[in-house]
Design a protein around this motif. Structure first.
Motif, PDB file in Angstrom:
ATOM      1  N   ALA A 136      -6.598 -16.419  24.780  1.00 43.24           N
ATOM      2  CA  ALA A 136      -7.973 -15.903  24.730  1.00 43.24           C
ATOM      3  C   ALA A 136      -8.167 -14.873  25.830  1.00 43.24           C
ATOM      4  O   ALA A 136      -7.747 -15.076  26.966  1.00 43.24           O
ATOM      5  N   SER A 137      -8.805 -13.766  25.469  1.00 45.58           N
ATOM      6  CA  SER A 137      -9.170 -12.739  26.447  1.00 45.58           C
ATOM      7  C   SER A 137     -10.575 -12.247  26.173  1.00 45.58           C
ATOM      8  O   SER A 137     -11.033 -12.238  25.023  1.00 45.58           O
ATOM      9  N   CYS A 138     -11.226 -11.837  27.244  1.00 44.25           N
ATOM     10  CA  CYS A 138     -12.545 -11.210  27.127  1.00 44.25           C
ATOM     11  C   CYS A 138     -12.400  -9.725  27.434  1.00 44.25           C
ATOM     12  O   CYS A 138     -11.916  -9.350  28.505  1.00 44.25           O
ATOM     13  N   VAL A 139     -12.782  -8.899  26.474  1.00 45.52           N
ATOM     14  CA  VAL A 139     -12.820  -7.452  26.657  1.00 45.52           C
ATOM     15  C   VAL A 139     -14.278  -7.039  26.460  1.00 45.52           C
ATOM     16  O   VAL A 139     -14.747  -6.953  25.315  1.00 45.52           O
ATOM     17  N   PRO A 140     -15.033  -6.822  27.530  1.00 47.33           N
ATOM     18  CA  PRO A 140     -16.474  -6.572  27.419  1.00 47.33           C
ATOM     19  C   PRO A 140     -16.811  -5.418  26.481  1.00 47.33           C
ATOM     20  O   PRO A 140     -16.061  -4.452  26.363  1.00 47.33           O
ATOM     21  N   GLN A 141     -17.939  -5.580  25.790  1.00 46.50           N
ATOM     22  CA  GLN A 141     -18.514  -4.575  24.896  1.00 46.50           C
ATOM     23  C   GLN A 141     -17.734  -4.405  23.592  1.00 46.50           C
ATOM     24  O   GLN A 141     -18.064  -3.532  22.789  1.00 46.50           O
ATOM     25  N   HIS A 142     -16.739  -5.231  23.335  1.00 41.99           N
ATOM     26  CA  HIS A 142     -15.943  -5.071  22.122  1.00 41.99           C
ATOM     27  C   HIS A 142     -16.498  -5.845  20.927  1.00 41.99           C
ATOM     28  O   HIS A 142     -16.228  -5.475  19.789  1.00 41.99           O
ATOM     29  N   PHE A 143     -17.233  -6.926  21.208  1.00 44.63           N
ATOM     30  CA  PHE A 143     -17.685  -7.789  20.114  1.00 44.63           C
ATOM     31  C   PHE A 143     -19.132  -8.214  20.344  1.00 44.63           C
ATOM     32  O   PHE A 143     -19.579  -8.330  21.494  1.00 44.63           O
ATOM     33  N   PRO A 144     -19.865  -8.480  19.267  1.00 44.90           N
ATOM     34  CA  PRO A 144     -21.210  -9.053  19.431  1.00 44.90           C
ATOM     35  C   PRO A 144     -21.107 -10.391  20.151  1.00 44.90           C
ATOM     36  O   PRO A 144     -20.139 -11.134  19.975  1.00 44.90           O
ATOM     37  N   LYS A 145     -22.092 -10.694  20.957  1.00 43.99           N
ATOM     38  CA  LYS A 145     -22.036 -11.931  21.733  1.00 43.99           C
ATOM     39  C   LYS A 145     -23.262 -12.791  21.484  1.00 43.99           C
ATOM     40  O   LYS A 145     -24.270 -12.341  20.950  1.00 43.99           O
ATOM     41  N   GLY A 146     -23.150 -14.049  21.869  1.00 42.23           N
ATOM     42  CA  GLY A 146     -24.266 -14.986  21.781  1.00 42.23           C
ATOM     43  C   GLY A 146     -24.975 -15.053  23.119  1.00 42.23           C
ATOM     44  O   GLY A 146     -25.244 -14.030  23.752  1.00 42.23           O
ATOM     45  N   GLU A 147     -25.223 -16.269  23.589  1.00 42.31           N
ATOM     46  CA  GLU A 147     -25.944 -16.443  24.840  1.00 42.31           C
ATOM     47  C   GLU A 147     -25.056 -16.244  26.066  1.00 42.31           C
ATOM     48  O   GLU A 147     -25.551 -16.055  27.167  1.00 42.31           O
ATOM     49  N   GLU A 148     -23.730 -16.315  25.873  1.00 44.07           N
ATOM     50  CA  GLU A 148     -22.837 -16.172  27.017  1.00 44.07           C
ATOM     51  C   GLU A 148     -22.881 -14.753  27.572  1.00 44.07           C
ATOM     52  O   GLU A 148     -23.250 -13.794  26.877  1.00 44.07           O
ATOM     53  N   ALA A 149     -22.471 -14.621  28.825  1.00 44.66           N
ATOM     54  CA  ALA A 149     -22.455 -13.311  29.471  1.00 44.66           C
ATOM     55  C   ALA A 149     -21.399 -12.420  28.831  1.00 44.66           C
ATOM     56  O   ALA A 149     -20.468 -12.889  28.175  1.00 44.66           O
ATOM     57  N   GLU A 150     -21.523 -11.125  29.028  1.00 45.94           N
ATOM     58  CA  GLU A 150     -20.587 -10.180  28.429  1.00 45.94           C
ATOM     59  C   GLU A 150     -19.154 -10.407  28.910  1.00 45.94           C
ATOM     60  O   GLU A 150     -18.194 -10.155  28.176  1.00 45.94           O
ATOM     61  N   ASP A 151     -19.004 -10.896  30.148  1.00 46.13           N
ATOM     62  CA  ASP A 151     -17.652 -11.141  30.672  1.00 46.13           C
ATOM     63  C   ASP A 151     -17.150 -12.546  30.329  1.00 46.13           C
ATOM     64  O   ASP A 151     -16.186 -13.026  30.913  1.00 46.13           O
ATOM     65  N   ASN A 152     -17.818 -13.208  29.375  1.00 46.04           N
ATOM     66  CA  ASN A 152     -17.384 -14.527  28.927  1.00 46.04           C
ATOM     67  C   ASN A 152     -17.363 -14.604  27.395  1.00 46.04           C
ATOM     68  O   ASN A 152     -17.463 -15.668  26.809  1.00 46.04           O
ATOM     69  N   ASN A 153     -17.210 -13.437  26.769  1.00 43.93           N
ATOM     70  CA  ASN A 153     -17.248 -13.336  25.312  1.00 43.93           C
ATOM     71  C   ASN A 153     -15.820 -13.139  24.796  1.00 43.93           C
ATOM     72  O   ASN A 153     -15.335 -12.023  24.649  1.00 43.93           O
ATOM     73  N   HIS A 154     -15.128 -14.247  24.507  1.00 45.99           N
ATOM     74  CA  HIS A 154     -13.703 -14.215  24.241  1.00 45.99           C
ATOM     75  C   HIS A 154     -13.364 -14.102  22.763  1.00 45.99           C
ATOM     76  O   HIS A 154     -14.100 -14.562  21.897  1.00 45.99           O
ATOM     77  N   ARG A 155     -12.185 -13.517  22.504  1.00 51.56           N
ATOM     78  CA  ARG A 155     -11.549 -13.559  21.201  1.00 51.56           C
ATOM     79  C   ARG A 155     -10.084 -13.933  21.402  1.00 51.56           C
ATOM     80  O   ARG A 155      -9.561 -13.878  22.514  1.00 51.56           O
ATOM     81  N   LEU A 156      -9.418 -14.302  20.309  1.00 50.25           N
ATOM     82  CA  LEU A 156      -8.028 -14.715  20.386  1.00 50.25           C
ATOM     83  C   LEU A 156      -7.103 -13.554  20.031  1.00 50.25           C
ATOM     84  O   LEU A 156      -7.349 -12.819  19.066  1.00 50.25           O
ATOM     85  N   TYR A 157      -6.025 -13.419  20.806  1.00 51.25           N
ATOM     86  CA  TYR A 157      -5.026 -12.377  20.600  1.00 51.25           C
ATOM     87  C   TYR A 157      -3.650 -13.024  20.499  1.00 51.25           C
ATOM     88  O   TYR A 157      -3.474 -14.196  20.843  1.00 51.25           O
ATOM     89  N   TYR A 158      -2.652 -12.254  20.038  1.00 56.45           N
ATOM     90  CA  TYR A 158      -1.311 -12.829  19.938  1.00 56.45           C
ATOM     91  C   TYR A 158      -0.237 -11.756  20.083  1.00 56.45           C
ATOM     92  O   TYR A 158      -0.479 -10.554  19.904  1.00 56.45           O
ATOM     93  N   THR A 159       0.956 -12.225  20.412  1.00 53.96           N
ATOM     94  CA  THR A 159       2.170 -11.431  20.347  1.00 53.96           C
ATOM     95  C   THR A 159       3.266 -12.338  19.811  1.00 53.96           C
ATOM     96  O   THR A 159       3.122 -13.566  19.811  1.00 53.96           O
ATOM     97  N   THR A 160       4.375 -11.760  19.352  1.00 57.95           N
ATOM     98  CA  THR A 160       5.513 -12.557  18.899  1.00 57.95           C
ATOM     99  C   THR A 160       6.778 -12.081  19.618  1.00 57.95           C
ATOM    100  O   THR A 160       6.859 -10.931  20.085  1.00 57.95           O
ATOM    101  N   THR A 161       7.753 -12.969  19.702  1.00 56.95           N
ATOM    102  CA  THR A 161       9.033 -12.627  20.320  1.00 56.95           C
ATOM    103  C   THR A 161      10.123 -13.528  19.763  1.00 56.95           C
ATOM    104  O   THR A 161       9.857 -14.671  19.371  1.00 56.95           O
TER     105      THR A 161
END
Length: 294
Positions: A136-161
């Motif tokens: 999970a990472s928070c990238v501010p201003q990238h996604f609509p948010k709820g009540e949480e602060a902008e620096d606590n608005n997470h989405r899930l990311y991935y890589t493979t190896t």
């Protein structure tokens, strides 16, 4: 007669040594001492293995996740910082005692405003013969948010190896329309894959599941919560009779678990987890390897 009994005992001993037991990765607050391990023979009652099995060189070790590859090597990833890092820690081992040199895997440097990289979780995809790492990472201003602060608005990311030397470019793993962290991929039968996740929005902060036909998704049909408020850090195992989902009930300062056979109906499970245990993952090892860890 005595010789027959002798050979029978040898065979029983060999069978016993070949059995598997469960290990549960763990850390202790504030996350600066390193990797702890729990052990269980049945998946319900856990005991702490004494000592620290891996020490981070200069930063935090939180949320340790371990998976064993097809060659027998154990791979470990962990959260290396609350904020500021744009990647996670990595090391490998053949015996869970001697470890490779620690590495830092930078996975979010392409997003310079990234606030954090939390709870990297490993999954080995046998069909594609590759490791999937979800965090999970928070990238501010990238996604609509709820009540949480902008620096606590997470989405899930991935890589493979395939080898932990080269990694595919980071991609978005899940945007469910709300802040989400702590995701675990589980291979099930119907549907093929289940994702256990934490809805991290202020009204929720509880665990839910979603479903997909492939390990990389897309995951849909997100469920209602199956835990109470202030729960996180799911870890999943299959006892052969049922699935157990462990979670950190941090609101009550204890560990809890539910059991299910279909990931749609969940009931509380009677488990025993040592005090102080924090967010980890569960995996199987040969009994003789676990015995050597004592």
């Amino acid at each position: 007669m005595h010789r027959s009994l002798f050979y029978m005992l040898i065979m029983l001993l060999c069978c016993s040594c070949g059995k598997e037991v469960w290990l549960f990765t763990s850390f202790r607050e504030p996350g600066t001492d390193g990797l702890h391990l729990l052990r269980s023979d049945d998946g319900y009652k856990w005991d702490s293995l004494p000592g620290v099995f891996f020490k981070p060189s200069n930063k935090l070790m939180r949320d340790p996740s371990i998976v064993q590859g097809p060659d027998g090597v154990f791979h470990l990833v962990w959260t290396s910082s609350w904020k500021g890092d744009k990647g996670f820690g990595y090391a490998s081992s053949k015996d869970l005692r001697s470890w490779s040199e620690q590495q830092f895997i930078p996975v979010m440097e392409h997003e310079p405003t990234t606030v954090n990289v939390w709870a990297p979780e490993l999954f080995y995809d046998k069909e594609a013969k590759q490791f999937i790492i979800v965090w999970a990472s928070c990238v501010p201003q990238h996604f609509p948010k709820g009540e949480e602060a902008e620096d606590n608005n997470h989405r899930l990311y991935y890589t493979t190896t395939k080898d932990f030397k080269t990694f595919t470019p980071t991609r978005l793993f899940l945007d469910p329309g709300f802040s989400v962290i702590d995701a675990v991929i589980v291979k099930t039968d119907k549907p093929a894959y289940t994702l256990v996740l934490k809805d991290n929005t202020r009204p929720e902060r509880d665990l839910k599941v979603a479903f997909a036909k492939a390990p990389l998704g897309p995951y849909t049909n997100i469920s209602a919560p199956f835990t109470g408020k202030l729960t996180e850090g799911p870890a999943v195992l299959n006892t052969g009779r049922e699935w157990l989902i462990y979670y950190d009930d941090y609101g009550k300062k204890q560990y809890g678990a539910v059991k299910t056979t279909d990931f749609r109906t969940f009931v509380p499970a009677a488990v025993q987890v040592p005090a102080g245990h924090k967010h980890g993952t569960i995996f199987k090892v040969k009994r003789r390897l676990a015995d050597r860890l004592k």
